[in-house]
Design an enzyme around this catalytic site. Structure first.
Site, PDB file in Angstrom:
ATOM      1  N   GLU A 197     -30.250 -22.240  17.634  1.00  0.00           N
ATOM      2  CA  GLU A 197     -29.571 -23.211  18.500  1.00  0.00           C
ATOM      3  C   GLU A 197     -29.191 -22.594  19.832  1.00  0.00           C
ATOM      4  O   GLU A 197     -28.841 -21.413  19.900  1.00  0.00           O
ATOM      5  CB  GLU A 197     -28.286 -23.718  17.831  1.00  0.00           C
ATOM      6  CG  GLU A 197     -28.531 -24.712  16.732  1.00  0.00           C
ATOM      7  CD  GLU A 197     -27.242 -25.392  16.285  1.00  0.00           C
ATOM      8  OE1 GLU A 197     -26.335 -25.569  17.117  1.00  0.00           O
ATOM      9  OE2 GLU A 197     -27.163 -25.720  15.100  1.00  0.00           O
ATOM     10  N   HIS A 558      -3.961  -0.052 -14.200  1.00  0.00           N
ATOM     11  CA  HIS A 558      -3.169   1.021 -13.620  1.00  0.00           C
ATOM     12  C   HIS A 558      -3.725   2.385 -14.038  1.00  0.00           C
ATOM     13  O   HIS A 558      -3.829   3.303 -13.229  1.00  0.00           O
ATOM     14  CB  HIS A 558      -1.715   0.882 -14.073  1.00  0.00           C
ATOM     15  CG  HIS A 558      -0.782   1.819 -13.374  1.00  0.00           C
ATOM     16  ND1 HIS A 558      -0.417   1.658 -12.051  1.00  0.00           N
ATOM     17  CD2 HIS A 558      -0.165   2.953 -13.799  1.00  0.00           C
ATOM     18  CE1 HIS A 558       0.402   2.638 -11.699  1.00  0.00           C
ATOM     19  NE2 HIS A 558       0.570   3.450 -12.745  1.00  0.00           N
TER      20      HIS A 558
END
Length: 618
Positions: A197, A558
């Site tokens: 475009e 963790h």
DNA sequence: GGGGGCGAACTCG
DNA sequence: TTCCACGAGTTCGCCCCC
């Protein structure tokens, strides 16, 4: 049947994610059938759930705007009517009808290039892309409801004979360059908005050659077709906004001309649906429709007072200019790149080792891309998409411009570490705030700020908060420019001392940071090699973070985090702890610390704050 | 109150 | 079988500092 029960019977009708008939070539598509297929294939997925969350959020925003609307008195409306009228007079005065703009849009560009490359594909339903996402669909495929930005597996359901062709951007770039050669002949300063475009100001060509916009458009389309073998559609209008709308009207392989005449523009715009305007997407369309009943550009003007009352200055200026059919008429001078980024989607994982490996790959790509363009940036943004499709960004402003893989990775790692544990399906990195090459300088752009920062001993600066001061590389974050150190009268070592302290120590105290674990009751689950033990059943022996029973998933993640850390041979953990602590705060009823009012909590801000005026001046 | 930094959201192709 | 991308720009609100 009322609308509620209708919605319950046909739930797909309210699911708009992947379908819109705004796309050219989809006019005759059975919208309901497509919506149903998309809905059936999506429902229950994590993606779908996230879409539901987003829709609920938008609905809340709309309800809030409706409440604001309802509260407006006649006096308020009269006040905003005056403001709107003044704005409209000013906007009208800026109207420019002497320019001729062209918007060119290649027809199904990627698909057309592939057909040119392999003529046996001609006339068949074709999708460029893969099972996860389609970039472009041929017009034959669009008849089935297949379109760009649709996942391939849904497209195949809609069109079982769909042919998939993988993307080949080298090819598209080559053909794009051929089209641009043509564009340059008509406007050397044309504006390319993508590979397929562009906007061209053909005012001079028209006057020099005595041609109308219509004649130039026809000639240009012919030249494109001759030199590339591809077709395009063109819109001609007095400004770019209108030209863009016009190029979509006679797609494919057509053109539409809007005369440079005030009456013609106002007639054209009056019944135009607002969704056709560039910049108005699904959310804005719904908001304007559901709050103010605005569906056409003309409605914008009819409701100008309410538009000014409910939206920000910038937004209302834009909406009113849409109502008047005004858009860009001058070619912007500085069209410098403002950011560069790269992101990758992968199978969701919470394994930190894998995540850091992905991050390293992305950092390498970004660095390589930056070096190709000789870019140096000082603002790094980490983008994350969780396995539940929630998107987060974390940014840091650096004290010097960087472009090497190592420097990018060091900073990106610090940002990612602070988010662990987390399960991700996408990681991205974006660099912005580029060095101005004209200045030919490596001097730190923030030195004044930093000087003041050091003098005041302020704790404000996420740049420092997120950096591993104790790492070998920490000096790199600070100024290499000796002049600044002399100017400050402060040594680099002192910089480190001052800047490494803020917040983290006090936060650790609040966390009850316990490196002196008393006894050990339980080891972490899930990882035999993990050295973490849960002191008193809930305190991490490594860092003192508290994760009570019932947080098994969090505990495993963790543990993974500490494992990854040892693999990475990194030292700093404080920031990550702070983040984990915040997460715990949100999930635990026993929050011990009042939540810090930070951007972490930004997602909980009142919904009405978004897209509306913060203050009304009456 | 203004400006910079940050995070989120929207939009486009 | 496969199961919702990627790159870029813009705007907005909040926090913090001056």
């Amino acid at each position: 049947m009322d609308s509620k029960s209708e919605g319950e019977d046909r739930p797909w009708q309210s699911y708009h994610t992947a379908y819109t008939n705004a796309k050219a070539g989809m006019e005759g598509v059975d919208k309901e059938k497509v919506q149903k297929v998309v809905y059936e294939m999506s429902k229950g997925s994590k993606y779908f759930e996230n879409e539901q969350r987003k829709e609920a959020y938008i609905k809340q925003k709309i309800e809030n705007l409706q409440q604001q609307h309802a509260k407006l008195t006649d006096k308020d409306i009269a006040h905003f009517q005056k403001i709107a009228e003044k704005k409209i007079v000013e906007l009208e005065a800026s109207r420019e009808l002497t320019k001729t703009w062209l918007h060119t849009d290649m027809d199904a560009f990627y698909a057309a290039v592939e057909i040119l490359d392999n003529p046996s594909l001609k006339g068949k339903p074709l999708a460029v892309g893969g099972m996860s996402m389609i970039c472009t669909a041929s017009y034959e495929a669009r008849k089935f409801g297949v379109r760009a930005a649709m996942p391939g597996f849904i497209a195949r359901k809609l069109c079982p004979h769909l042919i998939f062709v993988p993307t080949n951007f080298d090819k598209y770039t080559h053909f794009s360059e051929l089209t641009r050669k043509v564009f340059r002949r008509y406007d050397p300063n044309f504006i390319a908005t993508s590979l397929d475009e562009a906007y061209l100001n053909v005012t001079d060509v028209c006057s020099e050659r005595g041609l109308s916009g219509e004649e130039v458009a026809a000639e240009l389309r012919g030249a494109i077709c001759d030199e590339t073998g591809l077709t395009c559609s063109v819109g001609v209008a007095p400004n770019r906004m209108l030209a863009k709308v016009c190029s979509d009207i006679n797609k494919p392989n057509g053109q539409f001309i809007l005369l440079n005449d005030h009456g013609a523009v106002m007639t054209f715009i009056s019944s135009l649906p607002i969704r056709k305007i560039g910049g108005i997407g699904k959310v804005t369309e719904h908001m304007l429709r559901d709050v103010l009943g605005i569906t056409t550009c003309d409605d914008m003007l009819k409701n100008s007072a309410l538009v000014c009352a409910l939206f920000s200055d910038l937004s209302s200026d834009f909406f009113l200019s849409v109502g008047l059919g005004l858009g860009g008429t001058h070619t912007p001078e500085n069209r410098m790149r403002k950011s560069i980024s790269t992101e990758r989607t992968f199978t969701a994982t919470s394994d930190p080792t894998l995540l850091f490996q992905k991050l390293a790959d992305i950092a390498e790509t970004l660095s390589s891309d930056m070096q190709k363009e000789n870019l140096w940036g000082r603002n790094l943004t980490l983008k994350l998409k969780t396995s539940s499709f929630e998107v987060k960004t974390r940014a840091v402003s650096l004290q010097k411009y960087i472009s090497s893989k190592e420097e990018i990775l060091t900073n990106a790692t610090n940002l990612l570490k602070a988010e662990l544990p987390v399960s991700l399906r996408l990681i991205g990195l974006r660099m912005s705030q580029f060095r101005d090459e004209d200045k030919h300088t490596l001097v730190d752009p923030t030195q004044k700020t930093l000087s003041e920062f050091i003098v005041s001993g302020s704790s404000h600066s996420k740049a420092y908060e997120n950096q591993d001061i104790s790492s070998e590389n920490s000096g790199d974050y600070l100024l290499e420019d000796k002049n600044l150190c002399e100017f400050d009268g402060t040594s680099e070592k002192e910089h480190r001392c001052i800047t490494s302290e803020p917040e983290s120590s006090s936060k650790r105290e609040e966390l009850g940071d316990s490196s002196s674990a008393k006894d050990t009751n339980e080891t972490c689950g899930g990882n035999a090699n993990c050295e973490i033990q849960w002191v008193d059943g809930y305190i991490c022996s490594k860092c003192g973070i508290e994760l009570p029973l019932g947080f098994e998933e969090e505990r495993r993640e963790h543990a993974d985090y500490h494992l990854a850390q040892s693999l990475q041979q990194e030292e700093s953990v404080h920031v990550a702890h702070d983040r984990v602590y915040h997460k715990l705060e949100h999930s635990s009823p026993k929050s011990r610390k009042k939540q810090k009012a930070s951007s972490q909590g930004a997602k909980f801000i009142p919904i009405d704050a978004f897209f509306t005026k913060g203050k009304k001046t009456l």
